[in-house]
Design a protein around this motif. Structure first.
Motif, PDB file in Angstrom:
ATOM      1  N   ALA A 246       0.827  -1.209   0.000  1.00  0.00           N
ATOM      2  CA  ALA A 246       0.000   0.000   0.000  1.00  0.00           C
ATOM      3  C   ALA A 246       0.859   1.255   0.000  1.00  0.00           C
ATOM      4  N   THR A 247       2.140   1.105   0.380  1.00  0.00           N
ATOM      5  CA  THR A 247       3.049   2.254   0.401  1.00  0.00           C
ATOM      6  C   THR A 247       3.801   2.424  -0.917  1.00  0.00           C
ATOM      7  N   ARG A 248       3.640   1.463  -1.823  1.00  0.00           N
ATOM      8  CA  ARG A 248       4.385   1.503  -3.085  1.00  0.00           C
ATOM      9  C   ARG A 248       3.566   2.205  -4.173  1.00  0.00           C
ATOM     10  N   PRO A 249       4.141   3.160  -4.864  1.00  0.00           N
ATOM     11  CA  PRO A 249       3.418   3.870  -5.934  1.00  0.00           C
ATOM     12  C   PRO A 249       3.443   3.093  -7.248  1.00  0.00           C
ATOM     13  N   CYS A 250       2.569   2.102  -7.357  1.00  0.00           N
ATOM     14  CA  CYS A 250       2.520   1.286  -8.570  1.00  0.00           C
ATOM     15  C   CYS A 250       1.058   1.021  -8.918  1.00  0.00           C
ATOM     16  N   ASP A 251       0.839   0.508 -10.125  1.00  0.00           N
ATOM     17  CA  ASP A 251      -0.515   0.249 -10.600  1.00  0.00           C
ATOM     18  C   ASP A 251      -0.944  -1.201 -10.402  1.00  0.00           C
ATOM     19  N   PHE A 252       0.001  -2.122 -10.506  1.00  0.00           N
ATOM     20  CA  PHE A 252      -0.268  -3.525 -10.194  1.00  0.00           C
ATOM     21  C   PHE A 252       1.017  -4.135  -9.659  1.00  0.00           C
ATOM     22  N   TRP A 253       0.894  -5.215  -8.906  1.00  0.00           N
ATOM     23  CA  TRP A 253       2.071  -5.760  -8.233  1.00  0.00           C
ATOM     24  C   TRP A 253       1.899  -7.246  -7.959  1.00  0.00           C
ATOM     25  N   GLY A 254       3.006  -7.892  -7.621  1.00  0.00           N
ATOM     26  CA  GLY A 254       2.983  -9.310  -7.296  1.00  0.00           C
ATOM     27  C   GLY A 254       3.953  -9.624  -6.180  1.00  0.00           C
ATOM     28  N   LEU A 255       3.980 -10.871  -5.769  1.00  0.00           N
ATOM     29  CA  LEU A 255       4.967 -11.283  -4.772  1.00  0.00           C
ATOM     30  C   LEU A 255       6.361 -11.222  -5.364  1.00  0.00           C
ATOM     31  N   THR A 256       6.495 -11.670  -6.622  1.00  0.00           N
ATOM     32  CA  THR A 256       7.775 -11.595  -7.325  1.00  0.00           C
ATOM     33  C   THR A 256       7.521 -11.324  -8.802  1.00  0.00           C
ATOM     34  N   GLY A 257       8.563 -10.866  -9.466  1.00  0.00           N
ATOM     35  CA  GLY A 257       8.531 -10.681 -10.908  1.00  0.00           C
ATOM     36  C   GLY A 257       9.663 -11.459 -11.535  1.00  0.00           C
TER      37      GLY A 257
ATOM     38  N   LEU B 225      11.188 -13.572   1.242  1.00  0.00           N
ATOM     39  CA  LEU B 225      10.398 -14.083   0.125  1.00  0.00           C
ATOM     40  C   LEU B 225       9.402 -15.040   0.770  1.00  0.00           C
ATOM     41  N   PRO B 226       8.112 -14.671   0.823  1.00  0.00           N
ATOM     42  CA  PRO B 226       7.201 -15.330   1.769  1.00  0.00           C
ATOM     43  C   PRO B 226       6.516 -16.596   1.269  1.00  0.00           C
ATOM     44  N   TYR B 227       7.129 -17.313   0.359  1.00  0.00           N
ATOM     45  CA  TYR B 227       6.475 -18.512  -0.156  1.00  0.00           C
ATOM     46  C   TYR B 227       7.527 -19.462  -0.740  1.00  0.00           C
ATOM     47  N   VAL B 228       7.107 -20.700  -0.967  1.00  0.00           N
ATOM     48  CA  VAL B 228       7.905 -21.671  -1.717  1.00  0.00           C
ATOM     49  C   VAL B 228       6.978 -22.328  -2.729  1.00  0.00           C
ATOM     50  N   LYS B 229       7.391 -22.335  -3.988  1.00  0.00           N
ATOM     51  CA  LYS B 229       6.587 -22.969  -5.028  1.00  0.00           C
ATOM     52  C   LYS B 229       6.648 -24.492  -4.878  1.00  0.00           C
TER      53      LYS B 229
END
Length: 314
Positions: free
Chosen positions: A107-118, A240-244
């Motif tokens: 919510a603090t990041r100035p972006c239009d869409f986002w993900g956990l990773t890119g 990095l809050p996950y493991v695939k």
């Protein structure tokens, strides 16, 4: 802030595994509306459990997760009624108890869409197992036409290129910007590059000609997939809050997936509950893909690509 999350679910036995239940609970605790779109015939117990926590949509099994996203978004109604719309799937184990820390940070990041990773493989894009869209993106022509034009595709690589990479490309072309929760440090990047070198060495025969050396170098310099190459960062206070699941199943970057799972079970016992059993029970349905097959590397090269070693203290 009101949020909608559409989660794609699939299980060959129609079950709802413990780690998936944990993800549903984490999402339900952090969004106003959770819609789960499943592509399998659920067992009665799984259907009852889900129905108490989410809006449940069942559909035929085709089109991979992106078509589940489409069906779920269509079923959700007016998407512009929400301040944020999320699509995600069940292909990863989420290490935190809720998504609140992630939503609060983003919510603090100035972006239009986002993900956990890119990732930058094929082309720069937000990895599609978790993407959040701001309301002005959801209401845009670029977003709506992307989903309106979607057709079910039966080949995984085509889905990745056309929809996972294609969606980010469509939004970038419309002038939207993206961000990711996980931010790589210089040390992350150094380690990821070393792991790409290992991956490249095991994807090729021993290079003997200039052309083969050039091919090896090109592979070694390809962009990495942080979801796989840096999966052990989950142990760094879940930075990095996950493991695939595929990382634990195939271990393409030689992370010592068995040891990684052991440490995750120790560090996040509730979140990784049942993952080991799920991998064992479903192994027969997930044979090694061609893209995961590695070749033995000559002993002369092995010291250059050491196996990951985890300390008990990490």
């Amino acid at each position: 802030m009101s949020r909608l999350a559409v989660m794609a679910h699939f299980d060959v036995a129609g079950e709802l595994r413990p780690h998936v239940r944990g993800q549903v609970e984490a999402l339900a605790a952090s969004v106003d509306t959770l819609l789960v779109c499943t592509t399998a015939t659920l067992q009665d117990s799984a259907r009852a459990w889900l129905s108490e926590r989410a809006v449940l949509v069942e559909r035929a099994n085709y089109g991979y997760d992106f078509f589940s996203y489409k069906v779920g978004l269509d079923a959700a109604g007016d998407l512009t009624a929400y301040d944020e719309v999320v699509v995600c799937n069940d292909t990863y184990v989420f290490a935190l108890d809720s998504y609140d820390p992630v939503f609060e940070e983003m919510a603090t990041r100035p972006c239009d869409f986002w993900g956990l990773t890119g990732a930058e493989r094929v082309a720069p894009h937000i990895q599609s197992f978790f993407i959040a869209f701001r309301p002005w993106v959801v209401g845009s022509r670029a977003f709506t036409t992307f989903w309106e034009e979607m057709e079910p595709i039966s080949k995984r690589r085509q889905v990745i290129r056309r929809y996972e990479v294609g969606m980010s490309r469509r939004l970038y072309e419309a002038g939207f910007t993206s961000d990711t929760y996980f931010v790589e440090t210089p040390e992350d990047q150094r380690i990821a590059r070393e792991r790409m070198r290992w991956w490249a060495a095991h994807r090729s025969h021993f290079p003997r000609t200039r052309a083969e050396v050039r091919e090896w170098r090109e592979r070694a310099n390809e962009p990495w997939n942080p979801a796989r190459s840096l999966a052990d960062r989950v142990l760094d206070n879940a930075r990095l809050p996950y493991v695939k699941i595929d990382t634990l199943r195939y271990d393409p970057y030689n992370l010592d997936a068995k040891r990684l799972l052991e440490l995750c079970e120790r560090r996040f016992p509730q979140r990784f509950d049942g993952v080991r059993e799920f991998l064992d029970e479903t192994a027969q349905y997930y044979p090694l893909r061609d893209t995961e097959r590695l070749l033995p590397t000559p002993l002369a090269l092995e010291p250059l690509f050491p196996r990951v070693r985890y300390s008990d203290a990490r």
